[in-house]
Scaffold this motif. Sequence first.
Motif, short mmCIF file in Angstrom:
data_model
loop_
_atom_site.label_atom_id
_atom_site.label_comp_id
_atom_site.label_asym_id
_atom_site.label_seq_id
_atom_site.Cartn_x
_atom_site.Cartn_y
_atom_site.Cartn_z
N ALA A 413 0.39 -13.18 3.04
CA ALA A 413 1.72 -13.93 3.49
C ALA A 413 2.59 -13.68 2.35
N ASP A 414 3.87 -13.56 2.69
CA ASP A 414 4.86 -13.45 1.47
C ASP A 414 5.05 -14.74 0.68
N GLY A 415 5.05 -15.81 1.44
CA GLY A 415 5.19 -17.15 0.62
C GLY A 415 3.72 -17.16 -0.21
N SER A 416 2.77 -16.95 0.07
CA SER A 416 1.51 -17.16 -0.63
C SER A 416 1.42 -15.81 -1.59
N ALA A 417 2.00 -14.66 -1.51
CA ALA A 417 1.88 -13.65 -2.34
C ALA A 417 2.63 -13.84 -3.62
N MET A 418 3.69 -14.60 -3.61
CA MET A 418 4.78 -15.03 -4.76
C MET A 418 3.98 -15.96 -5.76
N TYR A 419 2.69 -16.61 -5.35
CA TYR A 419 2.03 -17.39 -6.14
C TYR A 419 1.46 -16.85 -7.37
N THR A 420 0.95 -15.50 -7.03
CA THR A 420 0.06 -14.89 -7.94
C THR A 420 0.20 -13.33 -8.00
N LEU A 421 1.52 -13.07 -7.75
CA LEU A 421 1.94 -11.67 -7.67
C LEU A 421 1.48 -10.87 -9.06
N GLN A 422 1.16 -11.48 -10.20
CA GLN A 422 0.75 -10.99 -11.55
C GLN A 422 -0.56 -10.01 -11.31
N ALA A 423 -1.24 -10.35 -10.05
CA ALA A 423 -2.38 -9.52 -9.52
C ALA A 423 -2.25 -8.02 -9.52
N LEU A 424 -0.97 -7.84 -9.18
CA LEU A 424 -0.67 -6.50 -8.76
C LEU A 424 -0.99 -5.64 -10.13
N TRP A 425 -0.39 -6.11 -11.04
CA TRP A 425 -0.36 -5.55 -12.67
C TRP A 425 -1.93 -5.25 -12.89
N THR A 426 -2.83 -6.09 -12.66
CA THR A 426 -4.36 -5.74 -12.95
C THR A 426 -4.69 -4.66 -11.95
N GLN A 427 -4.23 -4.69 -10.76
CA GLN A 427 -4.92 -3.65 -9.87
C GLN A 427 -4.24 -2.30 -10.23
N ALA A 428 -3.28 -2.22 -10.95
CA ALA A 428 -2.47 -1.08 -11.25
C ALA A 428 -3.52 -0.55 -12.54
N ARG A 429 -3.63 -1.53 -13.52
CA ARG A 429 -4.38 -1.07 -14.73
C ARG A 429 -5.70 -0.66 -14.35
N GLU A 430 -6.40 -1.35 -13.63
CA GLU A 430 -7.72 -1.05 -13.40
C GLU A 430 -7.81 0.12 -12.13
N SER A 431 -6.55 0.81 -11.76
CA SER A 431 -6.92 1.63 -10.51
C SER A 431 -7.62 1.37 -9.46
N LEU A 432 -7.38 -0.03 -8.92
CA LEU A 432 -8.27 -0.67 -7.87
C LEU A 432 -7.90 -0.10 -6.62
N ASN A 433 -8.74 0.23 -5.69
CA ASN A 433 -8.54 0.81 -4.36
C ASN A 433 -8.03 -0.58 -3.25
N VAL A 434 -7.24 -1.16 -3.74
CA VAL A 434 -6.45 -2.33 -2.94
C VAL A 434 -5.36 -1.88 -2.27
N THR A 435 -5.24 -2.09 -1.04
CA THR A 435 -4.00 -1.85 -0.36
C THR A 435 -3.35 -3.37 0.30
N THR A 436 -2.17 -3.95 -0.30
CA THR A 436 -1.84 -5.22 -0.14
C THR A 436 -1.03 -5.05 0.94
N LEU A 437 -1.00 -5.76 2.06
CA LEU A 437 -0.22 -5.81 3.16
C LEU A 437 0.80 -7.00 3.23
#
Lengths: 517, 517
Positions: A413-437
């Motif tokens: 959810a967009d509201g929830s996503a704003m709480y801990t969006l810093q996670a995206l950076w770790t997903q990028a650093r670790e090249s994780l196979n995550v698709t966030t919708l």
Amino acid sequence: MNGAELLVKTAVKAGIDICFANAGTTEMPIVVALDSEPGIKPVLCLFEGVCTGAADGYGRMLDKPAMTLLHLGPGFADGISNLHNARRAKTPVLNIVGEHATWHRASDPPLAMDIERLAGSVSGWQRTNKAPEALSRDVAEAVAAARYGQVATLIVPNDHQWAEPAGVRVATPKFSFAPVDSGRIEQASRLLRSKSKAALMIGGRALRSRGLHAAARIRAATGCALLTDGFPPYVERGAGLPDVPRLPYFPEPAIKLLSQYKVIVLAGVKEPVAFFGYKGVASQLLPETGRKIRIDTGRQNVIAVLEALADALDAPQYAKISGKIGSKRARPAVPSGELTGEKACLTVAATQPEDAIVVDEGLTSSFSYYPLGAGLSPHTYLTLTGGSLGHGMPCATGAALACRDRHVINFEADGSAMYTLQALWTQARESLNVTTLICANRSYNILKVELKRVGIESVGPRASSLMELERPTIDWVSVAKGLGVPAMSVHTAEGLARELGKAIRESGPHLIEMVIG
Amino acid sequence: MNGAELLVKTAVKAGIDICFANAGTTEMPIVVALDSEPGIKPVLCLFEGVCTGAADGYGRMLDKPAMTLLHLGPGFADGISNLHNARRAKTPVLNIVGEHATWHRASDPPLAMDIERLAGSVSGWQRTNKAPEALSRDVAEAVAAARYGQVATLIVPNDHQWAEPAGVRVATPKFSFAPVDSGRIEQASRLLRSKSKAALMIGGRALRSRGLHAAARIRAATGCALLTDGFPPYVERGAGLPDVPRLPYFPEPAIKLLSQYKVIVLAGVKEPVAFFGYKGVASQLLPETGRKIRIDTGRQNVIAVLEALADALDAPQYAKISGKIGSKRARPAVPSGELTGEKACLTVAATQPEDAIVVDEGLTSSFSYYPLGAGLSPHTYLTLTGGSLGHGMPCATGAALACRDRHVINFEADGSAMYTLQALWTQARESLNVTTLICANRSYNILKVELKRVGIESVGPRASSLMELERPTIDWVSVAKGLGVPAMSVHTAEGLARELGKAIRESGPHLIEMVIG
């Protein structure tokens, strides 16, 4: 070997292989010690709520604790929300929290807080290390405590990390499940044989396939219904596995559903209660009149408990009944046109790959996804157990690190996503196979739903301003790119199917903003 | 009038005019009630750490509490870090935290936490409302408690918000400072007249201009030095005001500086201690041999206390001494070439407008800014009092709402910025005149500095990975634009001067990424 090295070695010997860290000055010896132990992978998270949510996701997937490394009281405080979710999920987590040097603490320096008080809000086990000589034993005890499905928090003063205790050996955790309670098994088996309409409500580890198989055997032997709580931490889903419906979110339909059962057997889950209290509606969802029994405690292996019950009922083996009780294969087609929550769920169900991990913090947008999962290819489904927002992206991060060969799809959810969006950076650093919708309905929609429930159809502009995520509209594509994650925005089901398919084929993280009307 | 309306009316009558909110289902009556009271402005923040940090910034600027509205235990937990900073700053803050309906709480629903335990970690005053009839009185007492410079937290069950208590009147806070302690004033005045080398160390409200004037009078009468703590919450600065140097960050130079004084008088500040403990270095920074006295308690108005001391010393009025003791006008020129932390500080000092508010969470990049402030045009300077990262952007948000006609410049370390970047969205929504200067050195540089202090010149790749913000590089321009804030990246001092000048002339928020070599 200093205390910090001893701590790291003990953790690794106890099976800990990952550390979600945001460390500061007081944890520097542990940071330095991580280079002395190849068995543990440090993962930098740019906010502690990401560390703790990732540890939750990792722990849920592998049923073993990850370690977090947190800086003093403020670092722990930032991690509390997602530790609350982990506590509700009964996820094993090991928190290591640095503390000022023992001799410095009494001077009440600026960063000092009552860490023990904070830790007590979410930890099933906690301790402040009293001496470097006790550090290895403390870590081993913390890991053992965590493995029962708890948050374990060890606070380690900085001087104990630097100290070089003499003659200390690396301790190992003493962990074993308590034996099955045969009295309860017998009672439950009598109740289930009594011909009263019965439901078996399962949670926790029971939702892993071995637990599901045992539950299905019990169903085959007794005709009982299978159910789980509204927010299960981890469910294995898909064709061939029994479908375990979740309780509805609102208490009225949940109470109605449960009222038909005269016997309720609980395993791995406590008696269900309403998420919020509504005037005139009971908190407890189970009927007062029926008979109910919980057959396990938190110290037992609920899978073994269910298997004991199945055996006591002389239930057939799962292989013999899977054709009848296992869900049939059924995959929806990709719908067409402007996206709605329902169409997004159908599109994901139509597109998700085998062995997907679906992390669901989509709230009102993803309500209709779960039932679709029964007929899909095998996958794992994780929910927001404690209701504390900002869980999905960190949890997806941890789950992807736990299972690098699987694809993680995160309804967010967009509201929830704003709480801990810093996670995206770790997903990028670790090249994780995550698709966030990102479910971009641009409002805290759940609040509008809740207001309608209490009869408030419209509110004034000030109240409304607190529920709308407009002015400005968040441009998730820009935010994600800024944090290193390639991103797209889609408005239609076809667009979502196309972009999700692409994201699944490419490696590394992706974000798709689903603009939902 | 229901409990929620009563709560809001009481808050407004007590002088509360702003509410930083991220509410949920349990706070909906209060959200709805905000439309019944034009005297209070609701401001949506997309993470509770933004709510509490903004309340801190607002409270520091206006010396009166803002209200936060937080959702249950998880919402409060997310706000703790910045409440810790507010507690260290002695900022007045009123937290209103929703709780489940009293009759629902005992069923331990998913979102239930021990809110009282969490509140106790940062609150100087706290209470759980016991009845709707007591709600107005509770709010008034909370506001009164906050005004002494504390975090006050009132937990309000949902059913008490909906209830309609009969015959309740809107209460008003009973607040007054305790009288000045004339015994201590006399003692301090004797010590300062004793001809021993003396320092007057001031903090809190004493750093507002009236307090600074009183301190300068004492200096004029006795020749004492003026000092403040390492991390003052709020300092008025600029030509014409006395310059009050901060204690150095590291304990050795601070101890050396203080060791020259035989008499130390403290006002509005406790005895200074080292930020972290270092083996072989004392926690306490004051010399053990000298004589020291604190002349106020937290219940007194430290400005009145200082004025009483100045009068006791027959000190001249400030108007007579300002020419001598007030700082001389001195503005540096804009430097040239590739940006460093020092050049960034010089450029800001050269460019900042009259009456700027400077929020400094620049850490290692902005160490050299403060001394430059003495000679600039009048401005206000706010620091990270509690050391808990993620304070700057929320604090800048609150400060800008408190003083809409002033320009806020926020030095923001890139590591710290990631903690509460959601604040940018609120800055955009409220069109706030904030310029965020991201100090993009792309590392947790302070940790490297701290490691060097303990003799560790290089670390292994794993430790290093936990201190570097590279892989991927955060694109702050993209992140800020995604959250609705126009942004630019600069590499040179000239570029910074140009973009900062532009940002100051245009209204609304801006972000400038300063790439620091």
